[in-house]
Design a protein around this motif. Structure first.
Motif, PDB file in Angstrom:
ATOM      1  N   LYS A 112      -3.099  -6.687   0.930  1.00 36.22           N
ATOM      2  CA  LYS A 112      -2.053  -5.667   0.754  1.00 36.22           C
ATOM      3  C   LYS A 112      -1.998  -4.727   1.957  1.00 36.22           C
ATOM      4  O   LYS A 112      -0.918  -4.348   2.407  1.00 36.22           O
ATOM      5  CB  LYS A 112      -2.318  -4.851  -0.514  1.00 36.22           C
ATOM      6  CG  LYS A 112      -1.903  -5.544  -1.780  1.00 36.22           C
ATOM      7  CD  LYS A 112      -2.050  -4.615  -2.965  1.00 36.22           C
ATOM      8  CE  LYS A 112      -1.605  -5.293  -4.244  1.00 36.22           C
ATOM      9  NZ  LYS A 112      -1.743  -4.397  -5.410  1.00 36.22           N
ATOM     10  N   VAL A 115      -0.415  -6.677   4.793  1.00 31.88           N
ATOM     11  CA  VAL A 115       1.036  -6.841   4.597  1.00 31.88           C
ATOM     12  C   VAL A 115       1.744  -5.559   5.007  1.00 31.88           C
ATOM     13  O   VAL A 115       2.791  -5.587   5.654  1.00 31.88           O
ATOM     14  CB  VAL A 115       1.354  -7.220   3.132  1.00 31.88           C
ATOM     15  CG1 VAL A 115       2.829  -7.010   2.813  1.00 31.88           C
ATOM     16  CG2 VAL A 115       0.974  -8.679   2.876  1.00 31.88           C
ATOM     17  N   ARG A 116       1.161  -4.419   4.654  1.00 27.87           N
ATOM     18  CA  ARG A 116       1.772  -3.139   5.062  1.00 27.87           C
ATOM     19  C   ARG A 116       1.749  -2.991   6.575  1.00 27.87           C
ATOM     20  O   ARG A 116       2.658  -2.422   7.168  1.00 27.87           O
ATOM     21  CB  ARG A 116       1.027  -1.969   4.417  1.00 27.87           C
ATOM     22  CG  ARG A 116       1.259  -1.842   2.926  1.00 27.87           C
ATOM     23  CD  ARG A 116       0.887  -0.461   2.432  1.00 27.87           C
ATOM     24  NE  ARG A 116      -0.526  -0.216   2.412  1.00 27.87           N
ATOM     25  CZ  ARG A 116      -1.324  -0.433   1.351  1.00 27.87           C
ATOM     26  NH1 ARG A 116      -0.809  -0.919   0.250  1.00 27.87           N
ATOM     27  NH2 ARG A 116      -2.600  -0.167   1.412  1.00 27.87           N
TER      28      ARG A 116
ATOM     29  N   ALA B  53       3.598  -3.623  -2.140  1.00 26.73           N
ATOM     30  CA  ALA B  53       2.459  -3.201  -1.305  1.00 26.73           C
ATOM     31  C   ALA B  53       2.796  -1.918  -0.546  1.00 26.73           C
ATOM     32  O   ALA B  53       1.984  -0.992  -0.468  1.00 26.73           O
ATOM     33  CB  ALA B  53       2.085  -4.317  -0.331  1.00 26.73           C
ATOM     34  N   ASP B  54       3.998  -1.861  -0.007  1.00 27.37           N
ATOM     35  CA  ASP B  54       4.413  -0.657   0.734  1.00 27.37           C
ATOM     36  C   ASP B  54       4.513   0.548  -0.198  1.00 27.37           C
ATOM     37  O   ASP B  54       4.121   1.660   0.155  1.00 27.37           O
ATOM     38  CB  ASP B  54       5.766  -0.899   1.408  1.00 27.37           C
ATOM     39  CG  ASP B  54       5.663  -1.843   2.596  1.00 27.37           C
ATOM     40  OD1 ASP B  54       4.547  -2.036   3.107  1.00 27.37           O
ATOM     41  OD2 ASP B  54       6.701  -2.387   3.012  1.00 27.37           O
ATOM     42  N   GLU B  56       2.911   1.127  -2.979  1.00 27.26           N
ATOM     43  CA  GLU B  56       1.582   1.615  -3.380  1.00 27.26           C
ATOM     44  C   GLU B  56       1.034   2.584  -2.333  1.00 27.26           C
ATOM     45  O   GLU B  56       0.404   3.582  -2.675  1.00 27.26           O
ATOM     46  CB  GLU B  56       0.625   0.432  -3.580  1.00 27.26           C
ATOM     47  CG  GLU B  56       0.926  -0.359  -4.848  1.00 27.26           C
ATOM     48  CD  GLU B  56       0.023  -1.564  -5.050  1.00 27.26           C
ATOM     49  OE1 GLU B  56       0.080  -2.165  -6.126  1.00 27.26           O
ATOM     50  OE2 GLU B  56      -0.734  -1.913  -4.123  1.00 27.26           O
ATOM     51  N   GLU B  57       1.291   2.272  -1.069  1.00 30.28           N
ATOM     52  CA  GLU B  57       0.843   3.173  -0.018  1.00 30.28           C
ATOM     53  C   GLU B  57       1.667   4.463  -0.019  1.00 30.28           C
ATOM     54  O   GLU B  57       1.126   5.564   0.153  1.00 30.28           O
ATOM     55  CB  GLU B  57       0.948   2.467   1.349  1.00 30.28           C
ATOM     56  CG  GLU B  57       0.621   3.329   2.558  1.00 30.28           C
ATOM     57  CD  GLU B  57      -0.814   3.846   2.586  1.00 30.28           C
ATOM     58  OE1 GLU B  57      -1.622   3.433   1.732  1.00 30.28           O
ATOM     59  OE2 GLU B  57      -1.116   4.682   3.460  1.00 30.28           O
ATOM     60  N   ARG B  60       0.335   6.638  -2.672  1.00 32.08           N
ATOM     61  CA  ARG B  60      -0.946   7.240  -2.287  1.00 32.08           C
ATOM     62  C   ARG B  60      -0.724   8.443  -1.368  1.00 32.08           C
ATOM     63  O   ARG B  60      -1.346   9.495  -1.542  1.00 32.08           O
ATOM     64  CB  ARG B  60      -1.845   6.214  -1.594  1.00 32.08           C
ATOM     65  CG  ARG B  60      -3.272   6.693  -1.375  1.00 32.08           C
ATOM     66  CD  ARG B  60      -4.036   5.774  -0.444  1.00 32.08           C
ATOM     67  NE  ARG B  60      -3.495   5.770   0.906  1.00 32.08           N
ATOM     68  CZ  ARG B  60      -3.675   6.749   1.786  1.00 32.08           C
ATOM     69  NH1 ARG B  60      -4.381   7.811   1.472  1.00 32.08           N
ATOM     70  NH2 ARG B  60      -3.136   6.677   2.990  1.00 32.08           N
ATOM     71  N   THR B  66      -4.616   6.290  -5.702  1.00 25.98           N
ATOM     72  CA  THR B  66      -4.554   4.871  -5.376  1.00 25.98           C
ATOM     73  C   THR B  66      -4.158   4.124  -6.650  1.00 25.98           C
ATOM     74  O   THR B  66      -4.894   4.153  -7.634  1.00 25.98           O
ATOM     75  CB  THR B  66      -5.911   4.367  -4.861  1.00 25.98           C
ATOM     76  OG1 THR B  66      -6.244   5.098  -3.682  1.00 25.98           O
ATOM     77  CG2 THR B  66      -5.862   2.887  -4.546  1.00 25.98           C
TER      78      THR B  66
END
Lengths: 228, 98
Positions: A112, A115-116, B53-54, B56-57, B60, B66
């Motif tokens: 993950k 990927v980011r 995925a992006d 989730e960041e 955060r 998280t």
């Protein structure tokens, strides 16, 4: 400076690879269940059991907060030699959890992050025992075959994000652990892969390191050190 | 936690960025009703994974938490929170509330 995460970094191949990457200027994070002896200003030890998904996620999140993760080496593993019909179910379960699920958890958590980043490289450690279908190692071979299958699928799923996933496999590497294995058993495997002299730790580290830095590493590749 | 408006803004901003990156201008014009996967969806499966995925960041950074968006709970729902932009935004509110 690129950043690497190596699992099983307290000893053997993981420790030797960590030392090589540090010499090459990398920042290195190491996962191991127990104490880690490696001391270096660019090395951070994390007490993580790779079978513990929550612990893996938390540690990876901590590393990612401080910057990128350019490389993951899924090296942590367990082995057991026993005849199939005499292998306890709990041994097969443990090998699958450590070798396959541990790799899965780390690959997923770090995947993950990569990927980011739209970039990254993941190297999973397997064994020549898979293509040799080695007798006496059914549970071990099955768990590593799962790692190889995971490598190939992950390579496809992550390719468009710039993440390269590959695997490297070895015969018995000369360590304290393999010195306890009967010489005849080691010779049989080493002969089968065309390396009667065996594999030294330096050779194994060189083999992985060459793939870590190779600009043209093929995603999904599974390469063995030896003639398999 | 994030409000619905904040979550929606996060999702739309991330979709627009993804649209620029993937060369899909339609993603830059996404709204609450934009379908994220399935027939006539804005993203393919890899695009959806990248979006999650992006996000989730982004969560955060915005909340200090998280989170894992694609967990068993999300996957087992009758109505997937990843089907449409509004459903995803509401799911982000729920996840960040816990």
């Amino acid at each position: 400076m690129p950043t690497a995460l190596i699992t099983g970094s307290s000893q053997g191949l993981g420790l030797a690879l960590a030392e090589r990457l540090l010499v090459d200027g990398w920042i290195v994070h190491g996962f191991a269940r127990g104490a880690q002896t490696l001391a270096h200003e660019r090395f951070t030890a994390h007490a993580v059991d790779v079978t513990d998904e929550a612990a893996v996620r938390a540690a990876v999140a901590t590393i990612a907060e401080s910057g990128r993760i350019d490389l993951l080496v899924n090296n942590a593993g367990a082995a057991s030699m026993n005849a199939l019909l005499l292998t306890p179910g709990e041994t097969a379960d443990r090998l699958m959890r450590v070798n396959y699920l541990g790799t899965f958890h780390c690959l997923q958590a770090v995947g993950k992050v990569m990927v980011r980043q739209r970039a990254g490289r993941i190297v999973n450690v397997t064994t020549v025992a898979v293509p040799l279908s080695l007798e006496g190692e059914a549970a071990y071979v099955a768990s590593k075959a799962a790692v190889e299958a995971l490598t190939k699928v992950a390579a496809k799923e992550l390719a468009s994000s710039g993440v390269i996933v590959s695997a490297v496999g070895f015969g018995p590497i000369d360590t304290a652990l393999t010195r306890g294995v009967p010489k005849a058993a080691l010779a049989k495997i080493n002969d089968a892969i065309g390396r009667p002299q065996g594999t030294t730790m330096n050779q194994a580290v060189d083999f992985i390191f060459a793939r870590i830095v190779a600009p043209d590493l093929k995603s999904g590749s599974v390469e063995y050190y030896g003639a398999v | 936690m994030l409000t619905r408006e904040q979550s929606l803004a996060l999702v739309l901003r991330r979709l627009a960025a993804l649209g620029r990156e993937l060369g899909k201008p339609t993603l830059e014009k996404a709204d609450e009703q934009t379908r994220l996967f399935g027939e006539a969806a804005a993203l393919d499966s890899i695009g959806l994974v990248t979006l999650i995925a992006d996000l989730e960041e982004d969560i955060r950074v915005a909340t200090g938490k998280t989170v894992t968006l694609a967990d068993e709970k999300a996957m087992s729902r009758l109505t997937s929170p990843f089907r449409r932009v509004d459903l995803l935004a509401e799911y982000v509110v729920e996840v960040t509330r816990n």
